[in-house]
Design a protein around this motif. Structure first.
Motif, mmCIF file in Angstrom:
data_model
loop_
_atom_site.group_PDB
_atom_site.id
_atom_site.type_symbol
_atom_site.label_atom_id
_atom_site.label_comp_id
_atom_site.label_asym_id
_atom_site.label_seq_id
_atom_site.Cartn_x
_atom_site.Cartn_y
_atom_site.Cartn_z
ATOM 1 N N PHE A 194 0.829 -1.205 0.000
ATOM 2 C CA PHE A 194 0.000 0.000 0.000
ATOM 3 C C PHE A 194 0.868 1.261 0.000
ATOM 4 N N PHE A 195 1.823 1.319 0.911
ATOM 5 C CA PHE A 195 2.657 2.519 1.002
ATOM 6 C C PHE A 195 3.594 2.651 -0.192
ATOM 7 N N ASP A 196 4.051 1.541 -0.760
ATOM 8 C CA ASP A 196 4.829 1.595 -1.997
ATOM 9 C C ASP A 196 3.991 2.170 -3.130
ATOM 10 N N HIS A 197 2.744 1.705 -3.231
ATOM 11 C CA HIS A 197 1.837 2.217 -4.258
ATOM 12 C C HIS A 197 1.648 3.727 -4.109
ATOM 13 N N TRP A 198 1.385 4.182 -2.890
ATOM 14 C CA TRP A 198 1.151 5.611 -2.668
ATOM 15 C C TRP A 198 2.407 6.438 -2.895
ATOM 16 N N SER A 199 3.560 5.878 -2.662
ATOM 17 C CA SER A 199 4.804 6.583 -2.972
ATOM 18 C C SER A 199 4.879 6.857 -4.475
ATOM 19 N N LYS A 200 4.497 5.877 -5.278
ATOM 20 C CA LYS A 200 4.476 6.050 -6.729
ATOM 21 C C LYS A 200 3.413 7.063 -7.144
ATOM 22 N N VAL A 201 2.236 6.973 -6.536
ATOM 23 C CA VAL A 201 1.149 7.916 -6.841
ATOM 24 C C VAL A 201 1.614 9.344 -6.597
ATOM 25 N N MET A 202 2.199 9.579 -5.434
ATOM 26 C CA MET A 202 2.569 10.936 -5.047
ATOM 27 C C MET A 202 3.754 11.481 -5.841
ATOM 28 N N SER A 203 4.541 10.604 -6.457
ATOM 29 C CA SER A 203 5.694 11.074 -7.236
ATOM 30 C C SER A 203 5.396 11.165 -8.734
ATOM 31 N N ASP A 204 4.206 10.784 -9.147
ATOM 32 C CA ASP A 204 3.835 10.801 -10.568
ATOM 33 C C ASP A 204 3.175 12.143 -10.901
ATOM 34 N N SER A 205 3.819 12.933 -11.719
ATOM 35 C CA SER A 205 3.312 14.269 -12.040
ATOM 36 C C SER A 205 2.033 14.244 -12.870
ATOM 37 N N THR A 206 1.670 13.091 -13.436
ATOM 38 C CA THR A 206 0.436 13.012 -14.222
ATOM 39 C C THR A 206 -0.774 12.677 -13.361
ATOM 40 N N VAL A 207 -0.536 12.322 -12.110
ATOM 41 C CA VAL A 207 -1.620 11.961 -11.193
ATOM 42 C C VAL A 207 -2.112 13.217 -10.480
ATOM 43 N N ILE A 208 -3.428 13.342 -10.390
ATOM 44 C CA ILE A 208 -4.064 14.403 -9.607
ATOM 45 C C ILE A 208 -4.811 13.700 -8.491
ATOM 46 N N VAL A 209 -4.517 14.041 -7.261
ATOM 47 C CA VAL A 209 -5.160 13.381 -6.127
ATOM 48 C C VAL A 209 -5.482 14.421 -5.062
ATOM 49 N N ARG A 210 -6.647 14.265 -4.454
ATOM 50 C CA ARG A 210 -7.076 15.160 -3.385
ATOM 51 C C ARG A 210 -7.668 14.340 -2.249
ATOM 52 N N THR A 211 -7.399 14.798 -1.032
ATOM 53 C CA THR A 211 -8.015 14.209 0.154
ATOM 54 C C THR A 211 -9.395 14.819 0.319
ATOM 55 N N ILE A 212 -10.370 13.979 0.636
ATOM 56 C CA ILE A 212 -11.720 14.434 0.980
ATOM 57 C C ILE A 212 -11.781 14.515 2.497
ATOM 58 N N THR A 213 -12.136 15.679 3.011
ATOM 59 C CA THR A 213 -12.290 15.826 4.458
ATOM 60 C C THR A 213 -13.735 16.177 4.786
ATOM 61 N N VAL A 214 -14.158 15.731 5.944
ATOM 62 C CA VAL A 214 -15.451 16.103 6.517
ATOM 63 C C VAL A 214 -15.121 16.640 7.907
ATOM 64 N N GLY A 215 -15.328 17.919 8.090
ATOM 65 C CA GLY A 215 -14.844 18.549 9.312
ATOM 66 C C GLY A 215 -13.336 18.433 9.330
ATOM 67 N N ASP A 216 -12.794 17.965 10.431
ATOM 68 C CA ASP A 216 -11.350 17.774 10.552
ATOM 69 C C ASP A 216 -10.919 16.347 10.231
#
Length: 157
Positions: free
Chosen positions: A41-63
């Motif tokens: 999981f963390f290896d996958h997310w490392s790749k996601v976060m380093s890929d300039s073609t990926v757009i990702v946003r966290t969804i928050t509800v309150g805090d």
């Protein structure tokens, strides 16, 4: 009335929450997507976060971190996905967040999404956002590891 939520950049702390959310047993039963172990999981997310073609946003509800929206290129087409923790299901958050996220991709059409056919809630979210079924998709399995029917959905407008 739209639920209260925000989209923001992903922080490293968010990824730990995403890991817990994807590991819940009922999530696999609903989505047909095998959860990853912690390292994968963390290896996958490392790749996601380093890929300039990926757009990702966290969804928050309150805090609280409710989940994420993501867009990436798969085999030459732009795809979107989203994830919500179980406690946020059925509240309209996925639909509202995906609609807002799609505004970031307004100049990129068509856009695709994949979901297990049995995940009727996800199919409905995508339909509410304007997606229609384009064809069958692979990569989804049941609890015994057997393939199940998936849908490839398309948004043109």
């Amino acid at each position: 009335m739209s639920p209260e939520f925000n989209l923001r950049d992903v922080s490293p702390e968010d990824i730990a929450v995403f890991f817990k959310q994807q590991a819940a047993p009922e999530v696999f039963l609903m989505t047909g997507i095998q959860p990853r172990d912690e390292r994968a999981f963390f290896d996958h997310w490392s790749k996601v976060m380093s890929d300039s073609t990926v757009i990702v946003r966290t969804i928050t509800v309150g805090d609280e971190v409710a989940g994420f929206t993501v867009s990436f290129n798969r085999i030459g087409v732009r795809e979107v996905g989203y994830w919500l923790g179980r406690e946020y299901w059925g509240k309209g958050i996925a639909t509202a967040a995906l609609k807002e996220f799609l505004l970031l991709l307004i100049d990129e059409r068509p856009v695709y999404a994949r979901t297990a056919k049995k995940n009727t809630a996800s199919v409905r979210v995508l339909e509410k956002c304007g997606f229609v079924v384009a064809d069958q998709a692979e990569g989804f399995v049941d609890e015994s590891g057997q393939p199940i029917e998936g849908l490839h959905m398309r948004l043109d407008a």
